[in-house]
Scaffold this motif. Structure first.
Motif, PDB file in Angstrom:
ATOM      1  N   MET A   1       0.819  -1.081  -0.263  1.00  0.00           N
ATOM      2  CA  MET A   1       0.065   0.047  -0.310  1.00  0.00           C
ATOM      3  C   MET A   1       0.532   1.043  -0.007  1.00  0.00           C
ATOM      4  SD  MET A   1      -2.855   0.609   2.886  1.00  0.00           S
ATOM      5  CE  MET A   1      -1.801   1.712   3.329  1.00  0.00           C
ATOM      6  N   LYS A   2       0.848   2.274  -0.906  1.00  0.00           N
ATOM      7  CA  LYS A   2       1.400   3.486  -0.790  1.00  0.00           C
ATOM      8  C   LYS A   2       1.559   4.026   1.089  1.00  0.00           C
ATOM      9  CE  LYS A   2       2.107   7.356  -3.295  1.00  0.00           C
ATOM     10  NZ  LYS A   2       2.154   8.777  -5.001  1.00  0.00           N
TER      11      LYS A   2
ATOM     12  N   SER B   1       2.463  12.850   1.670  1.00  0.00           N
ATOM     13  CA  SER B   1       3.204  14.083   2.026  1.00  0.00           C
ATOM     14  C   SER B   1       3.099  15.153   1.397  1.00  0.00           C
ATOM     15  CB  SER B   1       4.632  14.110   2.618  1.00  0.00           C
ATOM     16  OG  SER B   1       5.779  13.702   0.840  1.00  0.00           O
TER      17      SER B   1
ATOM     18  N   TRP C   1      10.511  20.375  -6.289  1.00  0.00           N
ATOM     19  CA  TRP C   1      11.212  18.581  -5.944  1.00  0.00           C
ATOM     20  C   TRP C   1      12.494  19.417  -5.652  1.00  0.00           C
ATOM     21  CZ3 TRP C   1       9.351  16.259  -1.817  1.00  0.00           C
ATOM     22  CH2 TRP C   1       9.763  15.542  -0.815  1.00  0.00           C
TER      23      TRP C   1
ATOM     24  N   CYS D   1      11.762   5.604  -4.283  1.00  0.00           N
ATOM     25  CA  CYS D   1      12.902   6.701  -4.783  1.00  0.00           C
ATOM     26  C   CYS D   1      12.056   7.818  -5.299  1.00  0.00           C
ATOM     27  CB  CYS D   1      13.303   6.184  -5.941  1.00  0.00           C
ATOM     28  SG  CYS D   1      12.375   4.893  -7.584  1.00  0.00           S
ATOM     29  N   GLY D   2      10.596   8.458  -5.938  1.00  0.00           N
ATOM     30  CA  GLY D   2       9.620   9.512  -6.603  1.00  0.00           C
ATOM     31  C   GLY D   2      10.377   9.694  -7.810  1.00  0.00           C
TER      32      GLY D   2
ATOM     33  N   THR E   1      15.259  12.046  -7.506  1.00  0.00           N
ATOM     34  CA  THR E   1      16.186  13.033  -6.739  1.00  0.00           C
ATOM     35  C   THR E   1      17.030  12.784  -6.511  1.00  0.00           C
ATOM     36  OG1 THR E   1      14.529  13.970  -6.722  1.00  0.00           O
ATOM     37  CG2 THR E   1      16.033  14.931  -5.661  1.00  0.00           C
TER      38      THR E   1
ATOM     39  N   PHE F   1      13.728   0.914  -5.067  1.00  0.00           N
ATOM     40  CA  PHE F   1      12.019   0.792  -5.400  1.00  0.00           C
ATOM     41  C   PHE F   1      10.320   1.764  -5.439  1.00  0.00           C
ATOM     42  CE2 PHE F   1      14.494  -2.286  -3.383  1.00  0.00           C
ATOM     43  CZ  PHE F   1      14.549  -3.589  -4.063  1.00  0.00           C
TER      44      PHE F   1
ATOM     45  N   VAL G   1       5.080   3.605  -7.498  1.00  0.00           N
ATOM     46  CA  VAL G   1       4.104   4.524  -9.138  1.00  0.00           C
ATOM     47  C   VAL G   1       4.699   4.415  -9.909  1.00  0.00           C
ATOM     48  CG1 VAL G   1       3.108   7.202 -10.137  1.00  0.00           C
ATOM     49  CG2 VAL G   1       3.405   6.556  -7.109  1.00  0.00           C
TER      50      VAL G   1
ATOM     51  N   LEU H   1       6.155   6.710 -11.939  1.00  0.00           N
ATOM     52  CA  LEU H   1       8.216   7.513 -11.438  1.00  0.00           C
ATOM     53  C   LEU H   1       9.168   6.581 -11.586  1.00  0.00           C
ATOM     54  CD1 LEU H   1       6.463   8.858  -8.050  1.00  0.00           C
ATOM     55  CD2 LEU H   1       7.031  10.182 -10.210  1.00  0.00           C
TER      56      LEU H   1
ATOM     57  N   PHE I   1       7.132  -1.968  -1.558  1.00  0.00           N
ATOM     58  CA  PHE I   1       8.175  -2.778  -0.577  1.00  0.00           C
ATOM     59  C   PHE I   1       7.275  -2.566   0.837  1.00  0.00           C
ATOM     60  CE2 PHE I   1       9.175   2.250   0.330  1.00  0.00           C
ATOM     61  CZ  PHE I   1       8.825   2.403   0.892  1.00  0.00           C
ATOM     62  N   GLU I   2       6.358  -2.219   1.367  1.00  0.00           N
ATOM     63  CA  GLU I   2       5.225  -2.507   2.245  1.00  0.00           C
ATOM     64  C   GLU I   2       4.665  -3.577   1.958  1.00  0.00           C
ATOM     65  OE1 GLU I   2       2.616   0.771   3.483  1.00  0.00           O
ATOM     66  OE2 GLU I   2       1.635  -0.608   4.459  1.00  0.00           O
TER      67      GLU I   2
ATOM     68  N   ILE J   1      10.873   9.731   3.482  1.00  0.00           N
ATOM     69  CA  ILE J   1       9.582   9.203   3.455  1.00  0.00           C
ATOM     70  C   ILE J   1       9.316   8.211   5.212  1.00  0.00           C
ATOM     71  CG2 ILE J   1      10.107   7.866   0.971  1.00  0.00           C
ATOM     72  CD1 ILE J   1      10.365   5.532   2.444  1.00  0.00           C
TER      73      ILE J   1
ATOM     74  N   HIS K   1       6.874   9.581   7.450  1.00  0.00           N
ATOM     75  CA  HIS K   1       5.806  10.317   7.246  1.00  0.00           C
ATOM     76  C   HIS K   1       4.892   8.618   7.723  1.00  0.00           C
ATOM     77  CE1 HIS K   1       5.893  11.225   3.166  1.00  0.00           C
ATOM     78  NE2 HIS K   1       4.955  10.294   3.209  1.00  0.00           N
TER      79      HIS K   1
HETATM   80  C1  LIG Z   1       7.583  12.130  -0.631  1.00  0.00           C
HETATM   81  S1  LIG Z   1       8.568  10.785  -1.975  1.00  0.00           S
HETATM   82  C2  LIG Z   1      10.452  10.942  -1.925  1.00  0.00           C
HETATM   83  C3  LIG Z   1      10.945  10.423  -3.360  1.00  0.00           C
HETATM   84  C4  LIG Z   1      12.036  10.637  -3.251  1.00  0.00           C
HETATM   85  N1  LIG Z   1      12.814   9.308  -2.129  1.00  0.00           N
HETATM   86  C5  LIG Z   1      12.711  11.872  -2.590  1.00  0.00           C
HETATM   87  O1  LIG Z   1      13.238  12.160  -1.558  1.00  0.00           O
HETATM   88  O2  LIG Z   1      13.411  12.716  -3.468  1.00  0.00           O
HETATM   89  C6  LIG Z   1       7.427   9.704  -1.516  1.00  0.00           C
HETATM   90  C7  LIG Z   1       7.414   7.853  -2.013  1.00  0.00           C
HETATM   91  O3  LIG Z   1       7.404   6.978  -2.025  1.00  0.00           O
HETATM   92  C8  LIG Z   1       6.757   6.188  -2.646  1.00  0.00           C
HETATM   93  N2  LIG Z   1       5.515   4.799  -2.486  1.00  0.00           N
HETATM   94  C9  LIG Z   1       4.889   5.059  -0.775  1.00  0.00           C
HETATM   95  N3  LIG Z   1       4.498   4.123  -0.943  1.00  0.00           N
HETATM   96  C10 LIG Z   1       5.264   3.022  -1.181  1.00  0.00           C
HETATM   97  C11 LIG Z   1       6.119   1.585  -1.797  1.00  0.00           C
HETATM   98  N4  LIG Z   1       4.439   1.018  -0.679  1.00  0.00           N
HETATM   99  N5  LIG Z   1       6.513   0.825  -2.392  1.00  0.00           N
HETATM  100  C12 LIG Z   1       7.434   1.303  -3.313  1.00  0.00           C
HETATM  101  N6  LIG Z   1       6.994   3.521  -3.016  1.00  0.00           N
HETATM  102  C13 LIG Z   1       6.631   3.203  -2.149  1.00  0.00           C
HETATM  103  C14 LIG Z   1       5.355   7.322  -3.301  1.00  0.00           C
HETATM  104  O4  LIG Z   1       4.615   6.862  -4.712  1.00  0.00           O
HETATM  105  C15 LIG Z   1       6.630   8.518  -3.487  1.00  0.00           C
HETATM  106  O5  LIG Z   1       7.767   8.307  -5.423  1.00  0.00           O
END
Ligand SMILES: C[S@@+](CC[C@H](N)C(=O)[O-])C[C@H]1O[C@@H](n2cnc3c(N)ncnc32)[C@H](O)[C@@H]1O
Length: 188
Positions: free
Chosen positions: A1-2, A6, A14, A41-42, A45, A61, A64, A67, A88-89, A108, A110
């Motif tokens: 789950m995502k 944030s 960003w 990895c978003g 960046t 990982f 999305v 991305l 990954f969750e 991440i 949060h």
């Molecule tokens: C706030 S962004 C941070 C991106 C990057 N780490 C950075 O600092 O630029 C959080 C990322 O975590 C990914 N994400 C959230 N839940 C996830 C999950 N369960 N498995 C893999 N990716 C996940 C989101 O899609 C998003 O791209």
């Protein structure tokens, strides 16, 4: 789950929030690190610069697909980088146990179930491996769109891991202008 949102703004904005070489240097992502994993990895960046800084392979990982497709395209010329579309969750990383030296948890934490992250972190890290966390500061105003209500403070992060499995390697420190960093170490 995502993980809960944030409020990630558009890519150019960003990326403007981070001094990537300085952050990688202060987070000790350098040639002494062989293999590295990045959760979420978003836009990538940090991904490509981290891959250039280390001596081995980087596994990034994200859940999305848009991305991971985008970051894969940016990394197309780099054979030391694998960009993996995976939750990954829900499913972990699929990496072998004790296979990486460093795990990047950048922006991440949060996450409402940090224990899920630490469980997989402990599994994939080699003994003595590092967990590098950066997160938004709570003591100053930070750019619009990032909800203060879900921002953990450094002291919150220090209570989230099992102290029989990880110890603090580098105490919380400010990464100007908007972030703080912490480095944990897997107890051997
Ligand atoms: C706030 S962004 C941070 C991106 C990057 N780490 C950075 O600092 O630029 C959080 C990322 O975590 C990914 N994400 C959230 N839940 C996830 C999950 N369960 N498995 C893999 N990716 C996940 C989101 O899609 C998003 O791209």
């Amino acid at each position: 789950m995502k993980i809960r949102e944030s409020g990630m703004p558009k890519e150019d904005l960003w990326n403007s929030f981070f001094d990537v070489p300085k952050i990688l240097s202060e987070m000790e992502i350098n040639e002494k690190v062989e293999h590295l994993a990045e959760f979420g990895c978003g836009y990538g960046t940090f991904t490509l610069e981290a891959a250039k800084a280390i001596s081995g392979l980087l596994f990034a990982f994200d859940i999305v697909e848009k991305l991971t497709d985008m970051v894969s395209a940016k990394a197309a010329e780099m054979d030391s980088v694998a960009i993996i579309n995976r939750d990954f969750e829900a499913t972990g990383t699929g990496l072998p146990k004790q296979s990486v030296d460093y795990l990047m948890l950048f922006n991440i934490m949060h996450h409402d179930k940090p224990e899920v992250i630490y469980k997989e972190a402990f599994r994939i890290l080699k003994p003595g491996g590092k967990v590098g966390i950066i997160y938004w500061r709570n003591d100053i105003g930070v750019p619009a769109g990032l909800k203060i209500s879900i921002r953990p403070k450094p002291e919150d992060l220090l209570t989230q891991y099992d102290s029989e499995k990880f110890s603090v390697y580098k105490e919380p420190f400010i990464l100007e202008p908007y972030h703080f960093g912490i480095i944990l170490q897997k107890i051997s």
